[in-house]
Design a protein around this motif. Structure first.
Motif, PDB file in Angstrom:
ATOM      1  N   SER A  54       0.853  -1.193   0.000  1.00 29.65           N
ATOM      2  CA  SER A  54       0.000   0.000   0.000  1.00 29.65           C
ATOM      3  C   SER A  54       0.887   1.240   0.000  1.00 29.65           C
ATOM      4  N   VAL A  55       0.408   2.282  -0.673  1.00 29.86           N
ATOM      5  CA  VAL A  55       1.140   3.533  -0.802  1.00 29.86           C
ATOM      6  C   VAL A  55       0.276   4.654  -0.223  1.00 29.86           C
ATOM      7  N   TRP A  56       0.869   5.459   0.678  1.00 27.35           N
ATOM      8  CA  TRP A  56       0.149   6.520   1.374  1.00 27.35           C
ATOM      9  C   TRP A  56       0.825   7.863   1.148  1.00 27.35           C
ATOM     10  N   VAL A  67      -2.977   6.453  -1.410  1.00 25.72           N
ATOM     11  CA  VAL A  67      -2.745   6.618  -2.837  1.00 25.72           C
ATOM     12  C   VAL A  67      -3.264   5.385  -3.563  1.00 25.72           C
ATOM     13  N   CYS A  68      -2.768   4.210  -3.187  1.00 24.32           N
ATOM     14  CA  CYS A  68      -3.262   2.989  -3.817  1.00 24.32           C
ATOM     15  C   CYS A  68      -2.865   1.755  -3.024  1.00 24.32           C
ATOM     16  N   ASP A  69      -3.594   0.687  -3.266  1.00 23.27           N
ATOM     17  CA  ASP A  69      -3.228  -0.663  -2.838  1.00 23.27           C
ATOM     18  C   ASP A  69      -2.885  -1.434  -4.100  1.00 23.27           C
ATOM     19  N   ARG A  83      -5.483  -0.498  -7.019  1.00 17.70           N
ATOM     20  CA  ARG A  83      -6.760   0.181  -6.788  1.00 17.70           C
ATOM     21  C   ARG A  83      -6.442   1.480  -6.070  1.00 17.70           C
ATOM     22  N   PHE A  84      -6.754   2.597  -6.718  1.00 14.87           N
ATOM     23  CA  PHE A  84      -6.398   3.901  -6.193  1.00 14.87           C
ATOM     24  C   PHE A  84      -7.483   4.480  -5.305  1.00 14.87           C
ATOM     25  N   GLY A  85      -7.036   5.389  -4.410  1.00 18.93           N
ATOM     26  CA  GLY A  85      -7.967   6.151  -3.595  1.00 18.93           C
ATOM     27  C   GLY A  85      -8.671   7.183  -4.460  1.00 18.93           C
ATOM     28  N   THR A  87      -8.415  10.456  -4.646  1.00 17.33           N
ATOM     29  CA  THR A  87      -7.759  11.692  -5.064  1.00 17.33           C
ATOM     30  C   THR A  87      -6.465  11.491  -5.850  1.00 17.33           C
ATOM     31  N   HIS A  88      -6.060  10.257  -6.072  1.00 10.98           N
ATOM     32  CA  HIS A  88      -4.786  10.035  -6.752  1.00 10.98           C
ATOM     33  C   HIS A  88      -4.913   9.034  -7.891  1.00 10.98           C
ATOM     34  N   TYR A  89      -4.045   9.208  -8.892  1.00 10.16           N
ATOM     35  CA  TYR A  89      -3.851   8.174  -9.915  1.00 10.16           C
ATOM     36  C   TYR A  89      -2.500   8.407 -10.573  1.00 10.16           C
ATOM     37  N   SER A  90      -1.767   7.346 -10.833  1.00 10.10           N
ATOM     38  CA  SER A  90      -0.491   7.448 -11.534  1.00 10.10           C
ATOM     39  C   SER A  90      -0.236   6.182 -12.330  1.00 10.10           C
ATOM     40  N   ASP A  91      -0.277   6.315 -13.642  1.00 15.08           N
ATOM     41  CA  ASP A  91       0.037   5.177 -14.501  1.00 15.08           C
ATOM     42  C   ASP A  91       1.491   4.760 -14.327  1.00 15.08           C
ATOM     43  N   GLN A  92       2.370   5.741 -14.127  1.00 19.54           N
ATOM     44  CA  GLN A  92       3.800   5.439 -13.922  1.00 19.54           C
ATOM     45  C   GLN A  92       3.997   4.597 -12.662  1.00 19.54           C
ATOM     46  N   LEU A  93       3.297   4.948 -11.584  1.00 13.32           N
ATOM     47  CA  LEU A  93       3.409   4.173 -10.348  1.00 13.32           C
ATOM     48  C   LEU A  93       2.927   2.747 -10.559  1.00 13.32           C
ATOM     49  N   VAL A  94       1.804   2.594 -11.242  1.00 11.01           N
ATOM     50  CA  VAL A  94       1.275   1.254 -11.508  1.00 11.01           C
ATOM     51  C   VAL A  94       2.302   0.418 -12.260  1.00 11.01           C
ATOM     52  N   GLN A  95       2.846   0.985 -13.323  1.00  9.95           N
ATOM     53  CA  GLN A  95       3.743   0.207 -14.169  1.00  9.95           C
ATOM     54  C   GLN A  95       5.035  -0.179 -13.437  1.00  9.95           C
TER      55      GLN A  95
END
Length: 202
Positions: A54-56, A67-69, A83-85, A87-95
């Motif tokens: 998880s990222v906070w 931010v996401c789990d 799965r993002f919260g 208020t946040h989204y980042s395709d770079q973080l996902v990848q």
């Protein structure tokens, strides 16, 4: 392949890789407001694959926002992937998380590290951004040559059969495929190990 490439990837700590993943996505995480720090948490069971992280985002006065789990397995409660919260989204973080989790076998973790993983990342400086981008280019080279270590098998209780996956699809939780990485451009756990990432030191 050069020894430099092997050293950058194969001897890198898992916590450092998570730190680089956040730094690479920092521009996305600045929206709507730039965090004072970002925290990555996970529970590590020795001998099994890491299956959840998880990222906070940590803001002023210690306010924390999910931010996401990210999961490597599906259940009735969640799909595979990120799965993002709200208020946040980042395709770079996902990848980048996809890469780290899929190839987690190539990263190290100290023998004395506890079960609770915690990485605190502060706003990166120019040097930190360059190091993260350089690392990403090198691990992409390893990936293209098929040299990155695969993750160990997940524990039995996390294996899901096709019936579970079909139920997930019916409930609107599609499986998220592992993405191909693009070229990189520039509840704290008790007993956990804290690695501060901002201006990395080797």
């Amino acid at each position: 392949m050069s020894d430099t490439v092997k050293t950058w990837s194969l001897q890198l700590e898992l916590d450092k890789a998570f730190g680089y993943a956040v730094i690479l996505a920092w521009e996305d995480l600045r929206k709507p407001t730039e965090p004072r720090s970002v925290r990555v948490e996970y529970l590590f069971e020795r001998g099994t694959a890491l299956d959840h992280v998880s990222v906070w985002s940590v803001g002023a006065a210690g306010y924390q926002d999910l931010v996401c789990d990210y999961w490597t397995w599906a259940s009735l409660a969640h799909p595979i992937g990120a799965r993002f919260g709200s208020t946040h989204y980042s395709d770079q973080l996902v990848q980048t998380l996809v890469f780290v989790m899929k190839h987690q076998g190539q990263f190290t973790r100290p023998d004395d590290a506890g079960r609770d993983g915690l990485v605190q990342i502060h706003p990166p400086d120019a040097e930190g951004r360059i190091e993260a981008a350089t690392w990403m280019r090198l691990v992409q080279a390893l990936q293209s040559e098929g040299c990155a270590g695969e993750a160990p098998e997940p524990p039995d209780d996390h294996r899901r059969d096709e019936e579970d996956r079909s139920r997930m699809d019916a409930e609107g939780y599609p499986n998220v495929p592992a993405a191909t990485l693009p070229d990189a451009t520039g509840h704290t756990g008790v007993g956990g190990r804290l690695l501060l990432v901002g201006s990395p030191i080797f």
